[in-house]
Enzyme design. Structure first.
Site, PDB file in Angstrom:
ATOM      1  CB  SER A 284      -0.970  -0.049   1.186  1.00 35.24           C
ATOM      2  OG  SER A 284      -2.039   0.841   1.013  1.00 35.24           O
TER       3      SER A 284
ATOM      4  CG  HIS B 126      -5.635  -2.771   0.790  1.00 34.98           C
ATOM      5  ND1 HIS B 126      -4.915  -2.516  -0.355  1.00 34.98           N
ATOM      6  CD2 HIS B 126      -5.135  -1.938   1.749  1.00 34.98           C
ATOM      7  CE1 HIS B 126      -4.022  -1.559  -0.105  1.00 34.98           C
ATOM      8  NE2 HIS B 126      -4.134  -1.205   1.164  1.00 34.98           N
TER       9      HIS B 126
END
Length: 259
Positions: free
Chosen positions: A93, A238
């Protein structure tokens, strides 16, 4: 002007071959150097492993500046301090974006790049407003126990995994990330300044159920990372490395240590 900061880090090099390239692991927003521990434990027999706290996170210094050129400069200074000439860089991320930004200022210092569930694009979305609100609610309530903080956060956050992830950075009533600066600089964190084409191997690992790497971003990825390849991990979101660690590690090993 971006001024580099001395990052907090953990370096493990006692198990790996002397000539092995170090693997650098970089966490995401609200994280710390322990977040990619499952990767570190698996990689350290084959590579020295360097885990870092990015600025405004963990035990690294605080700054009012929070953008990817600054984060990349911090990483480059750490490489210099530790005499790391070249490394394998793996980021999740925000950490993936920091790794990609490093290619712009030190292109020859990265042998291979792994970006876990993030693309080199400006997302222009506020995905974390509920998280910021829950974090601030804990602070305003003056709570010091993780159990009480968790109970309060459950009033506004539905994902227990997210709550437990955040609480890893909650110690004696204090957050080990700089909440005011992260909120103030949030547009820089979700944003992106395009980097020059980096002509070396890059792997983009995507969680199948995550919105962070989409087909519409293929052009952006290819222009900035022309040797990029993609790997999709089925049934994951994610936090793909936490949800499906074996699948992520298989993809990383095939990429960085091809037989």
């Amino acid at each position: 002007m971006n001024f580099a900061m001395k990052l907090n880090y953990r370096l493990q090099s006692d198990q790996s071959p002397a000539d092995a390239l170090p693997a650098v692991l970089i966490h995401g927003l609200f994280g710390n150097l322990d977040n990619l521990g499952v990767l570190a434990r698996d990689l350290k027999p084959d590579h020295p492993v360097l885990q870092v706290d990015l600025r405004n996170h963990g035990l690294s210094p605080r700054s009012t500046e929070m953008n990817y050129p600054a984060m990349a400069q911090d990483l480059l200074e750490l490489f210099d301090d530790l005499d790391i000439g070249k490394a394998l860089v793996i980021g999740h991320s925000m950490g993936g974006k920091a790794a990609m930004a490093l290619t712009a200022i030190a292109p020859e210092r990265i042998e291979k790049l792994v970006s876990i569930d993030v693309a080199p694009v400006d997302y222009a979305l506020r995905r974390h407003d509920k998280i910021f609100a829950a974090i601030n609610a804990v602070t305003e309530a003056g709570l010091t126990q993780r159990s009480a903080a968790a109970a309060l956060m459950r009033e506004s956050l539905a994902e227990e995994g997210v709550i437990q992830f955040l609480l890893k950075s909650f110690h004696e009533g204090e957050w080990r990330f700089n909440v005011p600066v992260l909120l103030d600089q949030y547009e820089n964190i979700v944003g992106w300044q395009k980097v020059p084409a980096w002509p070396h191997p890059a792997l983009f690992i995507r969680g199948e159920l995550s919105p962070y790497i989409q087909d519409k971003f293929r052009g952006d990825i290819a222009r900035q990372f022309p040797q990029a390849r993609a790997h999709v991990v089925a049934g994951s979101g994610h936090w793909v490395h936490a949800e499906k660690p074996e699948a992520v590690l298989r993809a990383i090993h095939r990429f960085i240590d091809p037989v």
